[in-house]
Design a protein around this motif. Structure first.
Motif, PDB file in Angstrom:
ATOM      1  N   LYS A 165      50.426  35.743 115.722  1.00  0.00           N
ATOM      2  CA  LYS A 165      49.281  34.957 116.174  1.00  0.00           C
ATOM      3  C   LYS A 165      49.634  34.258 117.484  1.00  0.00           C
ATOM      4  O   LYS A 165      50.749  34.386 117.975  1.00  0.00           O
ATOM      5  N   ASP A 166      48.692  33.515 118.027  1.00  0.00           N
ATOM      6  CA  ASP A 166      48.894  32.848 119.322  1.00  0.00           C
ATOM      7  C   ASP A 166      50.167  32.000 119.361  1.00  0.00           C
ATOM      8  O   ASP A 166      50.860  31.980 120.373  1.00  0.00           O
ATOM      9  N   HIS A 167      50.477  31.297 118.262  1.00  0.00           N
ATOM     10  CA  HIS A 167      51.656  30.427 118.286  1.00  0.00           C
ATOM     11  C   HIS A 167      52.980  31.195 118.276  1.00  0.00           C
ATOM     12  O   HIS A 167      54.033  30.603 118.467  1.00  0.00           O
ATOM     13  N   HIS A 168      52.947  32.512 118.081  1.00  0.00           N
ATOM     14  CA  HIS A 168      54.148  33.337 118.148  1.00  0.00           C
ATOM     15  C   HIS A 168      54.407  33.858 119.566  1.00  0.00           C
ATOM     16  O   HIS A 168      55.443  34.471 119.816  1.00  0.00           O
ATOM     17  N   LEU A 169      53.467  33.629 120.471  1.00  0.00           N
ATOM     18  CA  LEU A 169      53.563  34.199 121.816  1.00  0.00           C
ATOM     19  C   LEU A 169      54.323  33.292 122.770  1.00  0.00           C
ATOM     20  O   LEU A 169      54.351  32.079 122.600  1.00  0.00           O
ATOM     21  N   ASN A 170      54.888  33.902 123.809  1.00  0.00           N
ATOM     22  CA  ASN A 170      55.493  33.124 124.884  1.00  0.00           C
ATOM     23  C   ASN A 170      54.450  32.930 125.989  1.00  0.00           C
ATOM     24  O   ASN A 170      53.288  33.332 125.833  1.00  0.00           O
ATOM     25  N   MET A 171      54.848  32.349 127.096  1.00  0.00           N
ATOM     26  CA  MET A 171      53.908  32.060 128.178  1.00  0.00           C
ATOM     27  C   MET A 171      53.384  33.321 128.868  1.00  0.00           C
ATOM     28  O   MET A 171      52.391  33.266 129.579  1.00  0.00           O
ATOM     29  N   MET A 172      54.032  34.461 128.640  1.00  0.00           N
ATOM     30  CA  MET A 172      53.572  35.724 129.227  1.00  0.00           C
ATOM     31  C   MET A 172      52.549  36.423 128.331  1.00  0.00           C
ATOM     32  O   MET A 172      52.033  37.476 128.674  1.00  0.00           O
ATOM     33  N   GLY A 173      52.297  35.853 127.136  1.00  0.00           N
ATOM     34  CA  GLY A 173      51.323  36.437 126.228  1.00  0.00           C
ATOM     35  C   GLY A 173      51.859  37.534 125.329  1.00  0.00           C
ATOM     36  O   GLY A 173      51.090  38.292 124.743  1.00  0.00           O
ATOM     37  N   ILE A 174      53.185  37.608 125.205  1.00  0.00           N
ATOM     38  CA  ILE A 174      53.800  38.566 124.281  1.00  0.00           C
ATOM     39  C   ILE A 174      54.597  37.791 123.244  1.00  0.00           C
ATOM     40  O   ILE A 174      54.926  36.622 123.445  1.00  0.00           O
ATOM     41  N   VAL A 175      54.886  38.441 122.123  1.00  0.00           N
ATOM     42  CA  VAL A 175      55.620  37.770 121.053  1.00  0.00           C
ATOM     43  C   VAL A 175      56.988  37.340 121.578  1.00  0.00           C
ATOM     44  O   VAL A 175      57.717  38.124 122.180  1.00  0.00           O
ATOM     45  N   ASN A 176      57.304  36.074 121.346  1.00  0.00           N
ATOM     46  CA  ASN A 176      58.557  35.480 121.793  1.00  0.00           C
ATOM     47  C   ASN A 176      59.744  36.231 121.196  1.00  0.00           C
ATOM     48  O   ASN A 176      59.739  36.580 120.015  1.00  0.00           O
ATOM     49  N   GLY A 177      60.769  36.441 122.009  1.00  0.00           N
ATOM     50  CA  GLY A 177      61.960  37.137 121.540  1.00  0.00           C
ATOM     51  C   GLY A 177      62.656  36.443 120.387  1.00  0.00           C
ATOM     52  O   GLY A 177      63.252  37.091 119.529  1.00  0.00           O
ATOM     53  N   GLY A 178      62.564  35.127 120.345  1.00  0.00           N
ATOM     54  CA  GLY A 178      63.160  34.385 119.230  1.00  0.00           C
ATOM     55  C   GLY A 178      62.441  34.665 117.918  1.00  0.00           C
ATOM     56  O   GLY A 178      63.062  34.725 116.859  1.00  0.00           O
ATOM     57  N   VAL A 179      61.131  34.864 117.991  1.00  0.00           N
ATOM     58  CA  VAL A 179      60.359  35.217 116.794  1.00  0.00           C
ATOM     59  C   VAL A 179      60.798  36.591 116.302  1.00  0.00           C
ATOM     60  O   VAL A 179      61.042  36.786 115.102  1.00  0.00           O
ATOM     61  N   LEU A 180      60.900  37.548 117.221  1.00  0.00           N
ATOM     62  CA  LEU A 180      61.313  38.904 116.840  1.00  0.00           C
ATOM     63  C   LEU A 180      62.737  38.907 116.283  1.00  0.00           C
ATOM     64  O   LEU A 180      63.021  39.568 115.279  1.00  0.00           O
ATOM     65  N   SER A 181      63.621  38.155 116.914  1.00  0.00           N
ATOM     66  CA  SER A 181      65.010  38.062 116.432  1.00  0.00           C
ATOM     67  C   SER A 181      65.057  37.445 115.038  1.00  0.00           C
ATOM     68  O   SER A 181      65.795  37.919 114.164  1.00  0.00           O
ATOM     69  N   SER A 182      64.279  36.389 114.836  1.00  0.00           N
ATOM     70  CA  SER A 182      64.243  35.736 113.521  1.00  0.00           C
ATOM     71  C   SER A 182      63.671  36.661 112.458  1.00  0.00           C
ATOM     72  O   SER A 182      64.168  36.700 111.332  1.00  0.00           O
ATOM     73  N   LEU A 183      62.628  37.404 112.818  1.00  0.00           N
ATOM     74  CA  LEU A 183      62.040  38.359 111.878  1.00  0.00           C
ATOM     75  C   LEU A 183      63.073  39.405 111.467  1.00  0.00           C
ATOM     76  O   LEU A 183      63.223  39.718 110.283  1.00  0.00           O
ATOM     77  N   LEU A 184      63.816  39.916 112.434  1.00  0.00           N
ATOM     78  CA  LEU A 184      64.858  40.897 112.113  1.00  0.00           C
ATOM     79  C   LEU A 184      65.993  40.274 111.307  1.00  0.00           C
ATOM     80  O   LEU A 184      66.473  40.867 110.339  1.00  0.00           O
ATOM     81  N   ASP A 185      66.432  39.090 111.691  1.00  0.00           N
ATOM     82  CA  ASP A 185      67.515  38.415 110.969  1.00  0.00           C
ATOM     83  C   ASP A 185      67.128  38.194 109.508  1.00  0.00           C
ATOM     84  O   ASP A 185      67.921  38.464 108.602  1.00  0.00           O
TER      85      ASP A 185
END
Length: 141
Positions: free
Chosen positions: A43-63
């Motif tokens: 959702k919007d709160h998962h995005l970074n300022m460029m409008g894509i999912v933040n790398g920290g969110v993706l890293s946390s999801l994988l972890d």
């Protein structure tokens, strides 16, 4: 999965809702000793300022997904991440993201796990490898 294992996973899922897992919005779809599947509705709160999912969110999801794979494989909740190597291959956007993880190598105390994240179109966006360590229970509790 046995009824006992199902009840254990239900307990884990319930207690996880008040942790970072719940804050992210992760949903455990499937877990057994061969593969774990976790979904996140980005959702919007998962995005970074460029409008894509933040790398920290993706890293946390994988972890999280890879940690569950280690737990399912070893049937032990006393497992911690030792290292996580994440490769961002394609920008991920709003919508359902699906993470999958499986054990590629295991010893008595260390597991090597591979994980991936795809978008709703099935496009690979992120992949990772990690090592996870089985911790010794503390003496006396």
């Amino acid at each position: 999965m046995s009824n006992e294992q199902i009840l254990r996973w239900d307990e884990i899922k319930e207690s996880a809702q008040t942790s970072f897992w719940g804050y992210l919005g992760c949903e455990l779809v499937h877990a057994d000793e061969k593969e774990v599947v976790v979904r996140l509705d980005a959702k919007d709160h998962h995005l970074n300022m460029m409008g894509i999912v933040n790398g920290g969110v993706l890293s946390s999801l994988l972890d999280n997904t890879m940690g569950i794979a280690a737990t399912a494989y070893k049937q032990d909740q006393n497992i911690v991440t030792g290292s996580l190597n994440v490769n961002f291959l394609r920008p991920m956007k709003l919508g359902i993201l699906e993470a999958r993880a499986h054990v590629t190598h295991a010893t008595k105390r260390v597991l090597t796990i591979q994980g991936t994240i795809v978008n709703e179109q099935g496009e690979l966006g992120t992949m990772a490898t990690g090592t996870f360590h089985v911790r010794s229970p503390r003496a006396g509790g």
